[in-house]
Design an enzyme around this catalytic site. Structure first.
Site, PDB file in Angstrom:
ATOM      1  N   ALA A  78       0.836  -1.198   0.000  1.00 41.14           N
ATOM      2  CA  ALA A  78       0.000   0.000   0.000  1.00 41.14           C
ATOM      3  C   ALA A  78       0.877   1.255   0.000  1.00 41.14           C
ATOM      4  O   ALA A  78       0.626   2.212  -0.738  1.00 41.14           O
ATOM      5  CB  ALA A  78      -0.916  -0.001   1.218  1.00 41.14           C
ATOM      6  N   TYR A 127       3.983   1.465  -1.033  1.00 39.35           N
ATOM      7  CA  TYR A 127       4.655   1.535  -2.330  1.00 39.35           C
ATOM      8  C   TYR A 127       3.723   2.199  -3.356  1.00 39.35           C
ATOM      9  O   TYR A 127       4.117   3.116  -4.078  1.00 39.35           O
ATOM     10  CB  TYR A 127       5.050   0.124  -2.782  1.00 39.35           C
ATOM     11  CG  TYR A 127       5.834   0.099  -4.072  1.00 39.35           C
ATOM     12  CD1 TYR A 127       7.221   0.164  -4.068  1.00 39.35           C
ATOM     13  CD2 TYR A 127       5.168   0.030  -5.297  1.00 39.35           C
ATOM     14  CE1 TYR A 127       7.939   0.157  -5.252  1.00 39.35           C
ATOM     15  CE2 TYR A 127       5.875   0.033  -6.491  1.00 39.35           C
ATOM     16  CZ  TYR A 127       7.255   0.093  -6.466  1.00 39.35           C
ATOM     17  OH  TYR A 127       7.964   0.095  -7.642  1.00 39.35           O
ATOM     18  N   ASP A 128       2.480   1.714  -3.396  1.00 41.83           N
ATOM     19  CA  ASP A 128       1.517   2.253  -4.356  1.00 41.83           C
ATOM     20  C   ASP A 128       1.273   3.738  -4.124  1.00 41.83           C
ATOM     21  O   ASP A 128       1.116   4.509  -5.062  1.00 41.83           O
ATOM     22  CB  ASP A 128       0.176   1.498  -4.252  1.00 41.83           C
ATOM     23  CG  ASP A 128       0.296   0.105  -4.830  1.00 41.83           C
ATOM     24  OD1 ASP A 128       1.262  -0.140  -5.583  1.00 41.83           O
ATOM     25  OD2 ASP A 128      -0.564  -0.742  -4.520  1.00 41.83           O
ATOM     26  N   LYS A 183      23.184 -23.920 -12.264  1.00 46.46           N
ATOM     27  CA  LYS A 183      22.868 -23.617 -13.667  1.00 46.46           C
ATOM     28  C   LYS A 183      21.366 -23.448 -13.760  1.00 46.46           C
ATOM     29  O   LYS A 183      20.603 -24.389 -13.562  1.00 46.46           O
ATOM     30  CB  LYS A 183      23.361 -24.725 -14.596  1.00 46.46           C
ATOM     31  CG  LYS A 183      23.171 -24.369 -16.064  1.00 46.46           C
ATOM     32  CD  LYS A 183      23.967 -25.310 -16.964  1.00 46.46           C
ATOM     33  CE  LYS A 183      23.973 -24.809 -18.408  1.00 46.46           C
ATOM     34  NZ  LYS A 183      22.656 -24.868 -19.034  1.00 46.46           N
ATOM     35  N   ARG A 204      19.872 -13.702 -25.625  1.00 46.92           N
ATOM     36  CA  ARG A 204      21.142 -14.227 -26.105  1.00 46.92           C
ATOM     37  C   ARG A 204      21.080 -14.483 -27.611  1.00 46.92           C
ATOM     38  O   ARG A 204      22.062 -14.287 -28.323  1.00 46.92           O
ATOM     39  CB  ARG A 204      21.444 -15.531 -25.361  1.00 46.92           C
ATOM     40  CG  ARG A 204      22.648 -16.279 -25.878  1.00 46.92           C
ATOM     41  CD  ARG A 204      22.949 -17.464 -24.969  1.00 46.92           C
ATOM     42  NE  ARG A 204      24.109 -18.183 -25.412  1.00 46.92           N
ATOM     43  CZ  ARG A 204      24.069 -19.208 -26.258  1.00 46.92           C
ATOM     44  NH1 ARG A 204      22.909 -19.604 -26.742  1.00 46.92           N
ATOM     45  NH2 ARG A 204      25.172 -19.814 -26.618  1.00 46.92           N
ATOM     46  N   GLU A 241      20.301 -14.704 -16.245  1.00 44.61           N
ATOM     47  CA  GLU A 241      19.222 -15.596 -16.659  1.00 44.61           C
ATOM     48  C   GLU A 241      17.892 -15.056 -16.139  1.00 44.61           C
ATOM     49  O   GLU A 241      17.764 -14.767 -14.948  1.00 44.61           O
ATOM     50  CB  GLU A 241      19.509 -16.978 -16.029  1.00 44.61           C
ATOM     51  CG  GLU A 241      18.835 -18.129 -16.684  1.00 44.61           C
ATOM     52  CD  GLU A 241      19.652 -18.706 -17.841  1.00 44.61           C
ATOM     53  OE1 GLU A 241      20.724 -18.155 -18.192  1.00 44.61           O
ATOM     54  OE2 GLU A 241      19.185 -19.718 -18.394  1.00 44.61           O
ATOM     55  N   LYS A 300      25.975 -31.373 -15.838  1.00 42.30           N
ATOM     56  CA  LYS A 300      24.535 -31.533 -16.024  1.00 42.30           C
ATOM     57  C   LYS A 300      23.969 -32.533 -15.023  1.00 42.30           C
ATOM     58  O   LYS A 300      24.494 -33.627 -14.868  1.00 42.30           O
ATOM     59  CB  LYS A 300      24.235 -32.039 -17.440  1.00 42.30           C
ATOM     60  CG  LYS A 300      24.683 -31.085 -18.524  1.00 42.30           C
ATOM     61  CD  LYS A 300      23.786 -29.871 -18.598  1.00 42.30           C
ATOM     62  CE  LYS A 300      22.584 -30.197 -19.461  1.00 42.30           C
ATOM     63  NZ  LYS A 300      21.966 -28.979 -20.009  1.00 42.30           N
ATOM     64  N   CYS A 340     -16.275 -46.063  -5.941  1.00 41.12           N
ATOM     65  CA  CYS A 340     -17.059 -47.289  -6.001  1.00 41.12           C
ATOM     66  C   CYS A 340     -17.920 -47.354  -4.742  1.00 41.12           C
ATOM     67  O   CYS A 340     -17.429 -47.154  -3.638  1.00 41.12           O
ATOM     68  CB  CYS A 340     -16.106 -48.481  -6.051  1.00 41.12           C
ATOM     69  SG  CYS A 340     -16.890 -50.031  -5.611  1.00 41.12           S
TER      70      CYS A 340
HETATM   71  S1  IVH Z   1      27.872 -18.551 -17.650  1.00 40.81           S
HETATM   72  C1  IVH Z   1      30.725 -18.689 -20.990  1.00 40.81           C
HETATM   73  N1  IVH Z   1      26.460 -19.101 -15.527  1.00 40.81           N
HETATM   74  O1  IVH Z   1      23.833 -21.792 -19.567  1.00 40.81           O
HETATM   75  C2  IVH Z   1      29.821 -18.596 -19.860  1.00 40.81           C
HETATM   76  N2  IVH Z   1      25.544 -19.608 -17.665  1.00 40.81           N
HETATM   77  O2  IVH Z   1      25.303 -23.234 -21.846  1.00 40.81           O
HETATM   78  C3  IVH Z   1      28.413 -18.571 -20.298  1.00 40.81           C
HETATM   79  N3  IVH Z   1      23.305 -20.594 -17.596  1.00 40.81           N
HETATM   80  O3  IVH Z   1      23.382 -19.593 -22.224  1.00 40.81           O
HETATM   81  C4  IVH Z   1      27.393 -18.427 -19.314  1.00 40.81           C
HETATM   82  N4  IVH Z   1      23.079 -20.545 -15.400  1.00 40.81           N
HETATM   83  O4  IVH Z   1      21.714 -19.466 -20.341  1.00 40.81           O
HETATM   84  C5  IVH Z   1      26.514 -19.145 -16.869  1.00 40.81           C
HETATM   85  N5  IVH Z   1      25.274 -19.529 -13.558  1.00 40.81           N
HETATM   86  C6  IVH Z   1      25.355 -19.542 -14.894  1.00 40.81           C
HETATM   87  C7  IVH Z   1      24.303 -20.055 -15.695  1.00 40.81           C
HETATM   88  C8  IVH Z   1      24.445 -20.073 -17.080  1.00 40.81           C
HETATM   89  C9  IVH Z   1      22.501 -20.866 -16.551  1.00 40.81           C
HETATM   90  C10 IVH Z   1      22.970 -20.848 -18.992  1.00 40.81           C
HETATM   91  C11 IVH Z   1      23.028 -19.632 -19.873  1.00 40.81           C
HETATM   92  C12 IVH Z   1      23.920 -19.990 -21.015  1.00 40.81           C
HETATM   93  C13 IVH Z   1      23.996 -21.467 -20.933  1.00 40.81           C
HETATM   94  C14 IVH Z   1      25.361 -21.923 -21.408  1.00 40.81           C
END
Ligand code: IVH
Length: 674
Positions: A34, A36-37, A115, A136, A179, A318, A430
Site C-alpha cells: 500500500a 509503495y503504491d 545452472k 542471447r 538468466e 549436467k 465405487c
Molecule cells: S555462464 C561462458 N552461468 O547456460 C559462460 N551460464 O550453456 C556462459 N546458464 O546460455 C554463461 N546458469 O543461459 C553461466 N550460472 C550460470 C548459468 C548459465 C545458466 C545458462 C546460460 C547460457 C547457458 C550456457
C-alpha cells in the site's frame, strides 16, 4: 515551490528504487504494498503536471510502452558463449586436470553456481542507467527486449553506488549477463490462471519465462512474475581480477546475484558443491539443470581461452533430467481403500529423475480429460525427487493415427458396482460395500505400521485372503485358524505362527492407532490423534454429534459430517464391535498437557538426532502438547535441527523460524518432563 517539488520527485524515485531493490533483489521487503503504491501514485501525479521532468529511468516508466511490431536485432559486443557439458565425476575430473595442466598448477580456484534453467539475457548500463536489454539469441545476435526487461522490478533502471573494495564507483559501461526465470510457485500459479482462462499451460518454467519475456506487448510481460539472476559481465569499463570479485561488485551495484554461488578451492570442494546442489535441487524455489563450474582467476581465464563457441575455463555439470519422453502402453483404473477410482498410465519404462518409471498416476477423470492421454501416445514424464511421477503433457505431433480418447468407466472395474462422481467433486468412488479392491486396500491399511502394525501381512497374502473369501471384513482376520493360514500359497508353519503372533500382538494397541486403522473417511494418523485426545474410547466417539466433533481443532463441518456418516452406518458399527469382541483393546491416551512446553506449537524435525529416534522425538513433543509437521512454513514455531539438517533448516532460516539444535531441544524436554 517548483524546486521543492522537484526535490520531492527525486526523493520519491529514490524511495521507490530502494523499495524495489529490497523486495526484488535482496528478498527483504521494506515497504508495504500500500505504501509503495501510494508513493508511486504521488510520483505519477507530479510527473503528469511536469512532463518535462520525466526521465526514462523513473520508476513510473517501467510499463507504458506501446506494443512493438517485432523485436529489433542487437549485436552483442562480446559474444554470449555456450558451455561444454560434463555428465559425471570422471568428466569433471578430466576438466580439472586439463585446466591444471594448461595453467601448470596443482590446484585451481573455481566458482560454482547453480545452472539456472531460464533464458539468457544481457542488460547494458551506461553511466549507471539501463539503456538496452537483449536476449542471447544465437550468441552473436539477439533480440532487443529492452522494454520488456524494464517491466521487471528485479532489473534496476539505475545502478546503485557501490562501496566495495573492488569497485568504488558506477562504471561508465557495464554489460551484465544473466538468466531470466520464473520461480516454481509463480509458474504453477501462472499455469493455473491459464487453465482457468482456457489457455494452454506452459510445459516448464523455462518455456514460460521465454514466452513471457518475448511478448510484443510489454504490458503482457509486466503481468508475469519474472525474475533474474546476474552471473557474468560482457563488455565493461571496470576490470576485475577474479570472477568472485566481479560477482561481489555486481551485487554491490544492486543487481541480483544468486546467494548459492560459492568459491571452491580445488576439485574436492567442487564435488561437494555438486553433491549438495543435487540434493537440494527439489527444494530450491527455481529449476536447476546443472552446476556451472568456472575458473575464478580472470587472468587464468584469458590464458585458457576458447574452443569454438565455448570457453575452456568453464563447464556445465549436467544433473540428470527430470523429464523424459516415453510411450503409454495402457491405461487402467485403480480402486483405493475409500473406493476412489484413480486412472493410471502404464508406460514403457524410462529413467527419469534418478529412477526407472513405468507407471504414472493421472489423479482423476478431469485430469485425464484435460491432458487427454491416450494409449499409444508419446508423453513427457516428470519426476522430481520423492514426488510421484506425473505426465506433464502429450506430444501431440507423435500421436498415432486412430488413437482414441480413454473412456473413463462409470462402474467399478473390480466389483462392477456403480462408481458415481458426486456433483462438484473430482473423484469417482465405487459404492460397492463388498468391493474386493476396497477390502484389500482396507486390510493393508489396517495392518500397516502406523496402524495396527501386523508384520508379515503384505499384499500377496491379503490378495489371497480376499480372493478366497476368507476375509470379508476386518474382524474376520482374527477368526482365521492356523489351518486357514496354512492353506494359503507359500505359507509355511513358521510364517503362519508368526502371523498369528502378530495378530495377537496387534490387539494391544492405542486408540489413535485403532481410529486410524479402521479407515474412517478423511481420518488419517494426525486426525486420529486429535480425536483420541478428546474421546476416551470408540463408543464415546461413536456417540459424538457433529457439534462436538467440530469443537476439535482441525475438524471442520465436512470432516465432522464424514465421521458422523461413518458411524451412522450400521454395518460399520457392527464391524467395529466385532473387532473389539475379538479382543482388541485400544488404550486411551493421556490428554495433551495443556501447559506443556510445546502446548499449541507446531514443530518440524530435520536431520538426525543422536539421543533419540525421530518417532521418539515426535512422541516427546506430543506429550508436551505440541504437534509435528513435515514441512516448514510461516506457521512453524520451531525447527529441531539434528545432524546433517538440510533444506528444512535453510527454509527455517529464510522464514525466520526459531531453530533448536539437539542440546536446546533436550533442554526444553528436560524442563518439562511431560
Ligand atoms: S555462464 C561462458 N552461468 O547456460 C559462460 N551460464 O550453456 C556462459 N546458464 O546460455 C554463461 N546458469 O543461459 C553461466 N550460472 C550460470 C548459468 C548459465 C545458466 C545458462 C546460460 C547460457 C547457458 C550456457
Amino acid at each position: 515551490m517548483t524546486e521543492h517539488l522537484h526535490a520531492e520527485v527525486e526523493r520519491l524515485r529514490h524511495a521507490l528504487n530502494e523499495a524495489n531493490y529490497r523486495y526484488y533483489v535482496l528478498d527483504a521487503p521494506a515497504l508495504s504494498d500500500a505504501e509503495y503504491d501510494r508513493l508511486l501514485r504521488r510520483l505519477e501525479t507530479i510527473e503528469a503536471e511536469h512532463p518535462e521532468w520525466v526521465t526514462p529511468d523513473s520508476p513510473t516508466q517501467r510499463v507504458g510502452a506501446a506494443p512493438a511490431e517485432k523485436f529489433e536485432r542487437v549485436e552483442h559486443r562480446v559474444p554470449m558463449l555456450s558451455l561444454t557439458d560434463v555428465f559425471d565425476d570422471e568428466e569433471l575430473a578430466a576438466f580439472d586436470e586439463r585446466v591444471r595442466k594448461l595453467l601448470g598448477v596443482d590446484e585451481v580456484d573455481y566458482v560454482c553456481e547453480p545452472k539456472l534453467d531460464g533464458l539468457a539475457i544481457e542488460l547494458v548500463y551506461e553511466k549507471g542507467r539501463f539503456v538496452r536489454g537483449s536476449t542471447r539469441g544465437d550468441g552473436l545476435v539477439g533480440e532487443d527486449v529492452t522494454r520488456n526487461l524494464k517491466t521487471m522490478k528485479a532489473v534496476p533502471l539505475r545502478l546503485r553506488a557501490p562501496d566495495v573494495r573492488q569497485l568504488r564507483e558506477v562504471p561508465e559501461l557495464l554489460e551484465a549477463r544473466g538468466e531470466v526465470l520464473l520461480f516454481k510457485d509463480a509458474f504453477a500459479r501462472l499455469n493455473a490462471q491459464r487453465e482457468e482462462a482456457g489457455e494452454a499451460a506452459f510445459v516448464n518454467p523455462r518455456n514460460a519465462a521465454a514466452g513471457s519475456l518475448r511478448q510484443l506487448d510489454p504490458a503482457a510481460t509486466a503481468r508475469r512474475p519474472l525474475t533474474l539472476f546476474i552471473y557474468e559481465v560482457g563488455e565493461s569499463s571496470a576490470a576485475f581480477s577474479t570472477h568472485w570479485e566481479k560477482l561481489e561488485a555486481l551485487r554491490a551495484l544492486g543487481l541480483r546475484v544468486n546467494p548459492r554461488n560459492r568459491r571452491c578451492r580445488g576439485l574436492a570442494a567442487v564435488r561437494a558443491y555438486v553433491r549438495e546442489t543435487a540434493d537440494r535441487r527439489n527444494s530450491e524455489p527455481y529449476e536447476i539443470d546443472g552446476i556451472v563450474v568456472k575458473v575464478d582467476s580472470e587472468d587464468s581465464r584469458r590464458r585458457l581461452g576458447f574452443v569454438s563457441r565455448a570457453p575452456r575455463w568453464a563447464v556445465a555439470y549436467k544433473l540428470p533430467p527430470q523429464e523424459e519422453a516415453t510411450v503409454v502402453e495402457s491405461i487402467d483404473v485403480n480402486v483405493g481403500r475409500t473406493g476412489a477410482l484413480t486412472p493410471v498410465a502404464h508406460l514403457a519404462p524410462v529413467f527419469v529423475g534418478g529412477v526407472t518409471v513405468s507407471n504414472a498416476s493421472l489423479h482423476n477423470e478431469n485430469e485425464l480429460r484435460r491432458k487427454d492421454v491416450r494409449v499409444g501416445d508419446t508423453v513427457l514424464v516428470r519426476r522430481a525427487g520423492d514426488v510421484i511421477p506425473e505426465i506433464v503433457q502429450v506430444v501431440l505431433t507423435k500421436r498415432p493415427h486412430g488413437a482414441m480418447p480413454y473412456e473413463f468407466p462409470d462402474r467399478c472395474p473390480v466389483c462392477g458396482s456403480a462408481a458415481p462422481r458426486p456433483e462438484g467433486e473430482a473423484i469417482a468412488r465405487c459404492v460397492g460395500m463388498a468391493c474386493p479392491a476396497k477390502l484389500r486396500e482396507g486390510i493393508l491399511h489396517f495392518a500397516s505400521r502406523p496402524a495396527l502394525d501386523i508384520r508379515g501381512l503384505g499384499e500377496a497374502l491379503v490378495g489371497q485372503l480376499v480372493e478366497k473369501g476368507l476375509v470379508r471384513e476386518l474382524a474376520d482376520l482374527y477368526d482365521l485358524s492356523r489351518e486357514d493360514w496354512l492353506g494359503l500359497e507359500r505359507m509355511g508353519e513358521k510364517s503362519a505362527d508368526n502371523i498369528l503372533a502378530a495378530l495377537q500382538r496387534s490387539k494391544q494397541t492405542t486408540l489413535p492407532r485403532f481410529l486410524d486403522a479402521i479407515g474412517i473417511p478423511g481420518v488419517g494418523e494426525a486426525t486420529a490423534k486429535l480425536l483420541a485426545q478428546t474421546f476416551s474410547d470408540v463408543e464415546a466417539l461413536e456417540a459424538a454429534d457433529e457439534a462436538a466433533l467440530q469443537r476439535i481443532r482441525d475438524v471442520g463441518p465436512a470432516l465432522a459430517g464424514e465421521i458422523r456418516a461413518f458411524f451412522a452406518e450400521p454395518q460399520n458399527r457392527r464391524s467395529i464391535h466385532r473387532l473389539l469382541e475379538a479382543g482388541i483393546r485400544p488404550a486411551a491416551v493421556a490428554r495433551a498437557a495443556r501447559g506443556g512446553v510445546f502446548a499449541g506449537k507446531t514443530l518440524v524435525l530435520t536431520g538426525t538426532l543422536s539421543r533419540m529416534t525421530r518417532d521418539e522425538a515426535k512422541a516427546e513433543i506430543e506429550r508436551r502438547g505440541g504437534r509435528v509437521s513435515g514441512s516448514v512454513s510461516q506457521k512453524t514455531d520451531f525447527v529441531v535441527a539434528g545432524d546433517e539438517a538440510g533444506s528444512k533448516l535453510d527454509k527455517a532460516r529464510e522464514l525466520g523460524v526459531a531453530v533448536l539444535d539437539e542440546a536446546a531441544f533436550l533442554a526444553k524436554l528436560g524442563d518439562d518432563r511431560g
